[in-house]
Design an enzyme around this catalytic site. Sequence first.
Site, PDB file in Angstrom:
ATOM      1  N   ASP A 120      70.747 119.374  -2.683  1.00 42.48           N
ATOM      2  CA  ASP A 120      71.649 119.516  -4.167  1.00 42.48           C
ATOM      3  C   ASP A 120      71.401 120.091  -5.364  1.00 42.48           C
ATOM      4  OD1 ASP A 120      70.377 117.312  -5.444  1.00 42.48           O
ATOM      5  OD2 ASP A 120      72.716 116.369  -6.454  1.00 42.48           O
TER       6      ASP A 120
ATOM      7  N   TYR B 160      64.592 124.867 -11.440  1.00 42.22           N
ATOM      8  CA  TYR B 160      62.642 124.393 -10.965  1.00 42.22           C
ATOM      9  C   TYR B 160      61.632 125.028 -11.673  1.00 42.22           C
ATOM     10  CZ  TYR B 160      64.742 119.567  -9.817  1.00 42.22           C
ATOM     11  OH  TYR B 160      65.064 118.130  -9.221  1.00 42.22           O
TER      12      TYR B 160
HETATM   13  C1  G6P Z   1      68.735 116.843  -8.931  1.00 42.29           C
HETATM   14  C2  G6P Z   1      67.578 117.443  -7.622  1.00 42.29           C
HETATM   15  C3  G6P Z   1      67.323 116.335  -6.632  1.00 42.29           C
HETATM   16  C4  G6P Z   1      66.503 115.539  -7.650  1.00 42.29           C
HETATM   17  C5  G6P Z   1      67.762 114.910  -8.802  1.00 42.29           C
HETATM   18  C6  G6P Z   1      66.418 113.501 -10.052  1.00 42.29           C
HETATM   19  O1  G6P Z   1      69.995 116.162  -8.277  1.00 42.29           O
HETATM   20  O2  G6P Z   1      67.887 118.306  -6.574  1.00 42.29           O
HETATM   21  O3  G6P Z   1      66.005 116.716  -5.844  1.00 42.29           O
HETATM   22  O4  G6P Z   1      66.327 113.529  -7.603  1.00 42.29           O
HETATM   23  O5  G6P Z   1      67.811 116.107  -9.410  1.00 42.29           O
HETATM   24  O6  G6P Z   1      67.958 113.331 -10.699  1.00 42.29           O
HETATM   25  P1  G6P Z   1      67.829 112.360 -12.310  1.00 42.29           P
HETATM   26  O7  G6P Z   1      68.749 112.260 -12.436  1.00 42.29           O
HETATM   27  O8  G6P Z   1      66.983 111.498 -10.984  1.00 42.29           O
HETATM   28  O9  G6P Z   1      66.588 113.190 -12.998  1.00 42.29           O
END
Ligand code: G6P
Length: 439
Positions: A169, A263
Site C-alpha cells: 500500500d 522507503y
Molecule cells: C506502510 C507500508 C507497509 C508497512 C506499514 C507500517 O503502510 O506500505 O509495508 O507495513 O507502512 O506501518 P506502521 O504504522 O506499522 O509503522
Amino acid sequence: TFKLVIAGGGSTYTPGIVKSLLVQKDRFKLNELVLYDNNAERQEAVGVIVRHVVEMFDPELKLTLTTDPEVAMTDADFIFAQMRVGLYAMREQDEKIPLKYGVVGQETCGPGGLAYGLRTIYPMVELIDYCEKYAKPTYWIVNYSNPAAIVAKATFRLRPKARILNICDMPVAIERNMAEILECDRHDLEVDYFGLNHFGWFTKVRLNGEDVTEKLKSYVAEHGYMPQNAKSDVLHSDPSWLHTYANAKNICSAFHDYLPNTYMQYYLLGDEVVKSSDPNHTRANEVMEGREKRIFDAVADYRAGKDVDLTKFFGGVHGEFIVDVAMSLAFDLRKRYLVMVENNGAVENLPSDAMVEIPAYITDRGPEPVRVGEIPTFYKGLIEQQEAVEKLIVDAAVEHSYEKALMAFTLSKTVPSLLVAKKILDDMIVANKAYWPEL
Ligand code: G6P
C-alpha cells in the site's frame, strides 16, 4: 458470491479491510467472511470491531473466526494475507538490533527486513499449501504480508504455480499524498513506476491524462510529500511518518529524474535516519503504545459495556487498495495498479527473475505487466544490489546457509562492513531462535 478469508485476522488493519469490502457489497458479494489467525485471543479482540463493521454494513453476512486452516480455507475464493510473524515484539528486535550497531533499524529495510524475511518465508509457503489443498482451484491470495519483496521472491521460487499476487500500500499512500498536494482525487492519478517493493521511483504522474510530474517534483524537492494542509485523520499521521514523508525532499532535491518511494530514505539517507532514531524507542514501540494500545483498550472498554466509538478504527487506503485489486481479479476489470511481478523483460536491463514492482493491468488470470524499458545506471545499480540481497536471503533460508545470510547482510546498502553485518546477524540468530530456519 465469494468466500473470503483474511489470514492474519488479528491484525489491527483487519477492520479497515472489512469496511472497504462491505461498502462494495453490492458488487463484490460475499457469502462468508472468515478471519483466520493462529492467535485466537488477538483475533477475538479485533473480531469485536469487525462484528461492529459487519452489523453496520452487511448484517446478514456470515462471519467466522477460526484458528483452523481447513475450516478457513475450504472452498475459499479469496485469501487476503497480512501475517506478522513474531508480532511487534519481534519487530522491535528487527529495529533495535541493527541500531545497536549504528545501522538503520526498520521492519522491512536493511537487516531488520532480512530478519523478518527469514521469519516469514515458510509461514507464507505453508499458507499457500493450505490454499492449494483446501481452497477453490481458482483461489487468489492477495498478499500484504511483509517484507513483501522477500515474500514475493521466495514464494515465486518455492511455489511458482501459486495463485498469489503480492501488493503493497505504500505507493498508493504516496499517491494519496500527491493527490492532497494537487488537491484532486487519488483515483484520477495514473503513475508510471519501477523498482522493487519499498525500493522504487515514480517516473511519471498524470492527472486525468495531464502530465503533472514536473509540478510534483518541484513541490516534493521543497516540501517532501507533505501536503500544505495535511489531513490529520489519515493513517500515516504519526510524527515519524510525517518525518518520512518530509524527508523525501532531500532525495528529490538531489536527483531530479524521478519521484522516490519514501522507503528510499533508508538506503540513500541511512546515516541521517540513524541519527534521528532512538535506539531504545523505535517505531515498534510507537505502534505498540499507540495504534495497538488504542485499539485493544477500546475493545476492552467496549466489552466492559462502556460507550466507545469503534468506527474510528476502520478507514484508510490500506483497506481500499486490497479490495480494489481483488475486484479487478474477480471481475476482470483490467484496472492498472502497481503490483509485484516477475520481471521477465519488463525492465529490460534488470534480471528476468527479479520480482519488480511496476504497473500491471489486473485481469482474472492475474497481472499483465506493462513494459518499462531500460532504466538509467544509477537506479539499475541500486536495484541490482538490493535484488541480490533479497535473492541471497532466500538462498540462505532454502539452503540453510549461514554464509549466504552473511552475504545478504553484508551486501545491504544499509550496512557499512562485513564485521558489522556479522555482529548484527549473530545477534539476530539468537533473537529469532523460535522462528528462523536453521542456518
Ligand atoms: C506502510 C507500508 C507497509 C508497512 C506499514 C507500517 O503502510 O506500505 O509495508 O507495513 O507502512 O506501518 P506502521 O504504522 O506499522 O509503522
